[in-house]
Design an enzyme around this catalytic site. Structure first.
Site, PDB file in Angstrom:
ATOM      1  N   GLY A  72      67.640  17.093  -6.187  1.00 28.39           N
ATOM      2  CA  GLY A  72      68.459  18.142  -5.610  1.00 28.39           C
ATOM      3  C   GLY A  72      69.948  17.883  -5.699  1.00 28.39           C
ATOM      4  O   GLY A  72      70.734  18.804  -5.939  1.00 28.39           O
ATOM      5  N   THR A  73      70.367  16.644  -5.509  1.00 29.62           N
ATOM      6  CA  THR A  73      71.794  16.337  -5.536  1.00 29.62           C
ATOM      7  C   THR A  73      72.397  16.608  -6.913  1.00 29.62           C
ATOM      8  O   THR A  73      73.459  17.241  -7.028  1.00 29.62           O
ATOM      9  CB  THR A  73      72.047  14.877  -5.120  1.00 29.62           C
ATOM     10  OG1 THR A  73      71.624  14.704  -3.768  1.00 29.62           O
ATOM     11  CG2 THR A  73      73.517  14.516  -5.243  1.00 29.62           C
ATOM     12  N   ASN A 152      68.398  22.051   6.438  1.00 28.97           N
ATOM     13  CA  ASN A 152      67.595  20.831   6.519  1.00 28.97           C
ATOM     14  C   ASN A 152      67.591  20.181   7.898  1.00 28.97           C
ATOM     15  O   ASN A 152      66.738  19.341   8.176  1.00 28.97           O
ATOM     16  CB  ASN A 152      68.088  19.809   5.488  1.00 28.97           C
ATOM     17  CG  ASN A 152      69.571  19.531   5.629  1.00 28.97           C
ATOM     18  OD1 ASN A 152      70.393  20.432   5.452  1.00 28.97           O
ATOM     19  ND2 ASN A 152      69.936  18.302   5.944  1.00 28.97           N
ATOM     20  N   GLN A 182      65.085  22.340   0.769  1.00 24.73           N
ATOM     21  CA  GLN A 182      64.266  22.260   1.985  1.00 24.73           C
ATOM     22  C   GLN A 182      63.286  23.425   2.111  1.00 24.73           C
ATOM     23  O   GLN A 182      62.259  23.299   2.774  1.00 24.73           O
ATOM     24  CB  GLN A 182      65.179  22.219   3.215  1.00 24.73           C
ATOM     25  CG  GLN A 182      64.545  21.632   4.449  1.00 24.73           C
ATOM     26  CD  GLN A 182      64.108  20.190   4.300  1.00 24.73           C
ATOM     27  OE1 GLN A 182      62.918  19.874   4.420  1.00 24.73           O
ATOM     28  NE2 GLN A 182      65.049  19.303   4.014  1.00 24.73           N
ATOM     29  N   SER A 202      63.998  19.789  -5.302  1.00 28.34           N
ATOM     30  CA  SER A 202      63.718  18.361  -5.400  1.00 28.34           C
ATOM     31  C   SER A 202      62.253  18.103  -5.100  1.00 28.34           C
ATOM     32  O   SER A 202      61.687  18.696  -4.174  1.00 28.34           O
ATOM     33  CB  SER A 202      64.595  17.579  -4.415  1.00 28.34           C
ATOM     34  OG  SER A 202      64.464  16.190  -4.626  1.00 28.34           O
ATOM     35  N   HIS A 204      60.632  15.328  -3.993  1.00 25.46           N
ATOM     36  CA  HIS A 204      60.193  14.441  -2.915  1.00 25.46           C
ATOM     37  C   HIS A 204      60.077  15.151  -1.569  1.00 25.46           C
ATOM     38  O   HIS A 204      59.584  14.573  -0.595  1.00 25.46           O
ATOM     39  CB  HIS A 204      61.103  13.212  -2.804  1.00 25.46           C
ATOM     40  CG  HIS A 204      62.416  13.450  -2.140  1.00 25.46           C
ATOM     41  ND1 HIS A 204      62.661  13.101  -0.835  1.00 25.46           N
ATOM     42  CD2 HIS A 204      63.570  13.995  -2.612  1.00 25.46           C
ATOM     43  CE1 HIS A 204      63.910  13.407  -0.520  1.00 25.46           C
ATOM     44  NE2 HIS A 204      64.480  13.952  -1.571  1.00 25.46           N
ATOM     45  N   THR A 240      66.608  10.425 -21.488  1.00 24.90           N
ATOM     46  CA  THR A 240      65.184  10.398 -21.819  1.00 24.90           C
ATOM     47  C   THR A 240      64.357  10.884 -20.632  1.00 24.90           C
ATOM     48  O   THR A 240      64.555  10.445 -19.498  1.00 24.90           O
ATOM     49  CB  THR A 240      64.745   8.966 -22.189  1.00 24.90           C
ATOM     50  OG1 THR A 240      65.522   8.525 -23.306  1.00 24.90           O
ATOM     51  CG2 THR A 240      63.270   8.922 -22.549  1.00 24.90           C
ATOM     52  N   CYS A 328      70.277  11.880   4.401  1.00 26.86           N
ATOM     53  CA  CYS A 328      71.314  11.582   3.414  1.00 26.86           C
ATOM     54  C   CYS A 328      72.600  11.096   4.073  1.00 26.86           C
ATOM     55  O   CYS A 328      73.544  10.730   3.401  1.00 26.86           O
ATOM     56  CB  CYS A 328      71.586  12.816   2.551  1.00 26.86           C
ATOM     57  SG  CYS A 328      70.187  13.262   1.507  1.00 26.86           S
TER      58      CYS A 328
END
Length: 384
Positions: A72-73, A152, A182, A202, A204, A240, A328
């Site tokens: 996400g960042t 979030n 989120q 994202s 995770h 890659t 974060c």
């Protein structure tokens, strides 16, 4: 040792067992570079493109509109910084909100130092902004509107569809970005219907691996690459491809899309159960944001008169994981900018709020254990 109760899924989620299995098999069998033209490489390429199609379908986009990133960042940074770079000759005004994730606020602050002008929209008592605020903030030199899909920390949802459709009709030259990190996986997102130009995700947050995500870029929009290097991702992001992580992300998306309605219902049930059990105690508390309208998996609680950091320590010693803000900002002693935006600098909730967030593995027993521990800890802290 007592069983761990994990109630910090808004920070990160445990990987689903099927995701781990897929990643393990991919690491064993698909080690080839997805950019290589031999058969081993082409097999890896096939997995990447299958995943891209899955990501696209999940938000009603086209496969070629998906750029796979490190999370996400990176997606937020690419969307904001490169949109500003591309359209700076058209204007230097950007609209965002006061409650965005640091992955949006930091690049916006960077642009402010580079001469861009930023409008931060304030939120109402539910942590929301309105379409009318965006309309009032628009200027002839506005080039970008970046508004998160769901918050979030307190779970508030923004009127993304209303804003996107208005901008497309009345301000078609303005690029519309949303950080959906989120909200993705619980909300029904349709980038075409909601007229979204850029959208960040994202893995995770939905029981996938860390270090992988994607940025949706509308076909009508072209922005420069953020990561320089090879010609991967249709020459839009060098590096890659992390094939095992991409395969795991694909599995996480598939699982989440099939079970989304069921998960929403379970999260809403857990949220109501938590509140009901708290109400059975003598704890004086209130909910930050809206209970009914927000993201189903996030519950932000102001436990009145109880220092959040002290409560967090007691819960942690009992192997109960909750949060007092965005993960974060770990190690950062600054107060929550979201709660400051919701209230003011001196409001007691700033220092007395904990965030509970639900996900895979949460049980009624775990919730009851947590409430009981909060009750005992609050009584002890008030005595002391």
């Amino acid at each position: 040792m007592s069983e761990t109760v994990y109630l910090d899924h808004a920070a990160t989620t445990p990987m689903h067992p099927e995701v781990i299995e897929v990643m393990t098999e991919t690491m064993k069998r698909n080690f080839g570079n997805a950019s290589s033209i031999h058969q081993i490489g082409r097999e890896s390429r096939g997995l990447v493109e299958e995943a891209r199609r899955t990501f696209a379908e999940s938000i009603h986009a086209k496969p070629q509109e998906i750029v796979i990133t490190s999370g996400g960042t990176e997606s937020d940074n690419m969307a904001i910084l490169k949109t500003a770079e591309k359209y700076r000759d058209r204007g230097r005004h950007i609209i965002t909100t006061a409650v965005e994730h640091p992955a949006v606020l930091k690049p916006v602050e960077y642009l402010a130092e580079a001469g861009f002008e930023i409008t931060y929209l304030p939120v109402n008592e539910d942590g929301e902004i309105t379409l009318e605020q965006v309309q009032a903030a628009l200027r002839e030199d506005t080039i970008l509107v970046s508004i998160m899909y769901g918050n979030n920390e307190i779970g508030s949802l923004m009127p993304i569809g209303d804003i996107g459709r208005y901008l497309k009709e009345s301000a078609p030259g303005v690029v519309f970005h949303t950080d959906a990190v989120q909200a993705y996986g619980t909300e029904d997102i349709d980038v075409k219907d909601e007229k979204i130009d850029l959208l960040s995700v994202s893995a995770h947050k939905i029981n996938g691996p860390k270090g992988i995500g994607f940025l949706y870029i509308n076909d009508d929009l072209s922005i420069p690459r953020l990561i320089m290097g090879g010609e991967q991702e249709n020459n839009r992001r060098g590096g890659t491809e992390n094939v095992p992580a991409i395969a795991g992300f694909k599995k996480a998306v598939e699982l989440r899309m099939v079970n989304k309605s069921e998960l929403r219902e379970s999260y809403s049930y857990f949220k109501k159960l938590f509140i009901n059990k708290l109400e059975e105690t003598e704890i004086d508390f209130s909910v930050n944001g809206s209970i009914e309208k927000g993201l189903p998996h996030i519950l932000s609680l102001h436990l009145k008169g109880i220092p959040a950091y002290k409560l967090l320590i007691h819960l942690d010693l009992a192997r109960i994981a909750v949060s007092i803000g965005s993960a974060c900002s770990a190690g950062n002693v600054d107060p929550s900018h979201v709660l400051i935006a919701l209230y003011n600098d001196n409001h007691p909730a700033i220092e007395e709020t904990v965030r509970i967030s639900f996900g895979q593995g949460v049980t009624e027993e775990g919730i009851i254990k947590t409430v009981n521990k909060i009750q005992n800890t609050c009584a002890s802290l008030k005595v002391n």
